[in-house]
Design a protein around this motif. Structure first.
Motif, PDB file in Angstrom:
ATOM      1  N   VAL A  95       0.842  -1.192   0.000  1.00 46.88           N
ATOM      2  CA  VAL A  95       0.000   0.000   0.000  1.00 46.88           C
ATOM      3  C   VAL A  95       0.883   1.250   0.000  1.00 46.88           C
ATOM      4  N   GLY A  96       0.580   2.171  -0.905  1.00 43.99           N
ATOM      5  CA  GLY A  96       1.355   3.396  -1.010  1.00 43.99           C
ATOM      6  C   GLY A  96       2.542   3.300  -1.937  1.00 43.99           C
ATOM      7  N   SER A  97       2.651   2.199  -2.674  1.00 45.98           N
ATOM      8  CA  SER A  97       3.798   2.002  -3.568  1.00 45.98           C
ATOM      9  C   SER A  97       3.591   2.652  -4.933  1.00 45.98           C
ATOM     10  N   GLY A  98       2.458   3.338  -5.113  1.00 45.65           N
ATOM     11  CA  GLY A  98       2.202   4.003  -6.383  1.00 45.65           C
ATOM     12  C   GLY A  98       1.469   3.158  -7.395  1.00 45.65           C
ATOM     13  N   ARG A  99       0.978   1.971  -6.988  1.00 43.85           N
ATOM     14  CA  ARG A  99       0.236   1.096  -7.897  1.00 43.85           C
ATOM     15  C   ARG A  99      -1.077   0.665  -7.234  1.00 43.85           C
ATOM     16  N   PRO A 100      -1.948   1.640  -6.967  1.00 44.74           N
ATOM     17  CA  PRO A 100      -3.187   1.320  -6.254  1.00 44.74           C
ATOM     18  C   PRO A 100      -4.153   0.455  -7.053  1.00 44.74           C
ATOM     19  N   GLY A 101      -4.035   0.463  -8.370  1.00 43.48           N
ATOM     20  CA  GLY A 101      -4.971  -0.294  -9.199  1.00 43.48           C
ATOM     21  C   GLY A 101      -5.013  -1.763  -8.845  1.00 43.48           C
ATOM     22  N   ALA A 102      -3.851  -2.358  -8.588  1.00 44.37           N
ATOM     23  CA  ALA A 102      -3.803  -3.785  -8.264  1.00 44.37           C
ATOM     24  C   ALA A 102      -4.551  -4.075  -6.970  1.00 44.37           C
ATOM     25  N   ASN A 103      -4.386  -3.211  -5.980  1.00 49.97           N
ATOM     26  CA  ASN A 103      -5.062  -3.421  -4.704  1.00 49.97           C
ATOM     27  C   ASN A 103      -6.568  -3.202  -4.814  1.00 49.97           C
ATOM     28  N   LEU A 104      -6.974  -2.195  -5.584  1.00 49.55           N
ATOM     29  CA  LEU A 104      -8.399  -1.940  -5.755  1.00 49.55           C
ATOM     30  C   LEU A 104      -9.068  -3.087  -6.506  1.00 49.55           C
ATOM     31  N   ARG A 105      -8.387  -3.634  -7.516  1.00 52.19           N
ATOM     32  CA  ARG A 105      -8.939  -4.792  -8.231  1.00 52.19           C
ATOM     33  C   ARG A 105      -9.082  -5.980  -7.300  1.00 52.19           C
ATOM     34  N   THR A 106      -8.084  -6.193  -6.444  1.00 53.09           N
ATOM     35  CA  THR A 106      -8.145  -7.297  -5.492  1.00 53.09           C
ATOM     36  C   THR A 106      -9.325  -7.125  -4.543  1.00 53.09           C
ATOM     37  N   ALA A 107      -9.509  -5.910  -4.026  1.00 46.12           N
ATOM     38  CA  ALA A 107     -10.606  -5.654  -3.094  1.00 46.12           C
ATOM     39  C   ALA A 107     -11.962  -5.837  -3.764  1.00 46.12           C
ATOM     40  N   ARG A 108     -12.101  -5.331  -4.974  1.00 44.64           N
ATOM     41  CA  ARG A 108     -13.387  -5.431  -5.669  1.00 44.64           C
ATOM     42  C   ARG A 108     -13.720  -6.871  -6.047  1.00 44.64           C
ATOM     43  N   THR A 109     -12.691  -7.608  -6.482  1.00 47.15           N
ATOM     44  CA  THR A 109     -12.931  -8.995  -6.910  1.00 47.15           C
ATOM     45  C   THR A 109     -13.157  -9.915  -5.725  1.00 47.15           C
ATOM     46  N   ASN A 110     -12.318  -9.812  -4.714  1.00 44.00           N
ATOM     47  CA  ASN A 110     -12.358 -10.766  -3.611  1.00 44.00           C
ATOM     48  C   ASN A 110     -13.441 -10.478  -2.585  1.00 44.00           C
ATOM     49  N   PHE A 111     -13.840  -9.208  -2.456  1.00 46.26           N
ATOM     50  CA  PHE A 111     -14.819  -8.875  -1.416  1.00 46.26           C
ATOM     51  C   PHE A 111     -16.140  -8.378  -1.992  1.00 46.26           C
ATOM     52  N   VAL A 112     -16.108  -7.285  -2.745  1.00 45.09           N
ATOM     53  CA  VAL A 112     -17.359  -6.720  -3.268  1.00 45.09           C
ATOM     54  C   VAL A 112     -18.052  -7.717  -4.192  1.00 45.09           C
ATOM     55  N   ALA A 113     -17.295  -8.335  -5.099  1.00 48.24           N
ATOM     56  CA  ALA A 113     -17.893  -9.301  -6.018  1.00 48.24           C
ATOM     57  C   ALA A 113     -18.412 -10.532  -5.281  1.00 48.24           C
ATOM     58  N   ALA A 114     -17.739 -10.914  -4.212  1.00 45.02           N
ATOM     59  CA  ALA A 114     -18.225 -12.060  -3.432  1.00 45.02           C
ATOM     60  C   ALA A 114     -19.575 -11.753  -2.797  1.00 45.02           C
ATOM     61  N   ILE A 115     -19.771 -10.513  -2.365  1.00 45.31           N
ATOM     62  CA  ILE A 115     -21.074 -10.126  -1.815  1.00 45.31           C
ATOM     63  C   ILE A 115     -22.154 -10.280  -2.883  1.00 45.31           C
TER      64      ILE A 115
END
Length: 245
Positions: A95-115
């Motif tokens: 987090v904070g490494s300048g590549r937030p897209g990868a983390n946001l994709r992970t959050a959306r796929t693994n959590f929001v999409a699971a809901i």
């Protein structure tokens, strides 16, 4: 038994499909990569007396598609007894490494999409008064992890709490809710990673299916050593967690 598996084109999803087909389950397999799904369906239906296998394209991050495809697969199979919410990705960054897209994709796929997947499954199960929802989390849910796995672990921890709430909400309604928390199972998702106590995909997915058939509230898979290491992670001092992970 009629089972739908998301993220079924490879890895744990494909492995669970093979194991369930061997047990005679009719299957609905969904994922983005339809070429792999179709090849898997051919494999699973090649032997005499093979189960019914239906496939469909599904990007689980498309909420409208999830709401449409899950009931469509129910109709294809003539009903749904179990839904396995398995689709997920890794590939995070510190987090904070300048590549937030990868983390946001992970959050959306693994959590929001699971809901969204659970919403579609539970609507069917509530209507029919029965069903078995299986949600795949991870032993990573037991503790905050560093580096590229920070967001991944957080999504799995969020799912753990979400599944616990779902289970409490349907007590006495004829609906079972199971959380499977895999330890280290070798798949294309984690190729090249350092993984102590890792098992091959066939061993791991066999353990996952054996666990889900028991319909527990929560199961570490494989049971050994993760049923010991998982709870230990929760109470381990953070400096030790950091060194181990």
């Amino acid at each position: 038994m009629r089972t739908l598996i998301t993220g079924a084109s490879s890895g744990l999803g494909a492995g669970m499909a093979r194991e369930l087909a061997a047990r005679g389950h009719d299957l609905a397999l969904v994922a983005r990569r339809t070429d792999r799904l179709e090849a898997l369906a051919v494999e699973l239906t090649a032997r005499p007396g093979a189960p019914v296998v239906h496939t469909a394209a599904l990007d689980v991050t498309d909420d409208e598609a999830v709401a449409r495809v899950v009931p469509a697969m129910r109709d294809e199979l003539g009903g749904l007894d179990r839904v396995v919410v398995n689709a997920g990705i890794g590939g995070g960054r510190p987090v904070g490494s300048g590549r937030p897209g990868a983390n946001l994709r992970t959050a959306r796929t693994n959590f929001v999409a699971a809901i969204a997947q659970c919403e579609a499954a539970m609507e069917i199960f509530r209507e029919q008064g029965s069903g078995h929802l299986v949600v795949v989390t991870s032993v990573a849910a037991d503790r905050g992890l560093r580096g590229a796995t920070t967001v991944y672990a957080a999504t799995k921890a969020g799912l753990h709490t979400f599944v616990e709430g779902l289970r409490a909400d349907v007590v006495g309604r004829g609906i079972a809710v199971t959380e499977l928390a895999p330890g280290f199972i070798r798949t294309d998702l984690n190729e090249g990673m350092r993984m102590p106590f890792a098992v091959d995909a066939a061993t791991g997915t066999r353990a996952m299916v054996a666990a889900m058939e028991r319909r527990p509230a929560h199961a570490y898979v494989p049971r050994w050593p993760w049923s010991v290491l998982g709870p230990a992670l929760r109470v381990m001092p953070m400096p030790l967690v950091r060194r181990l992970t």
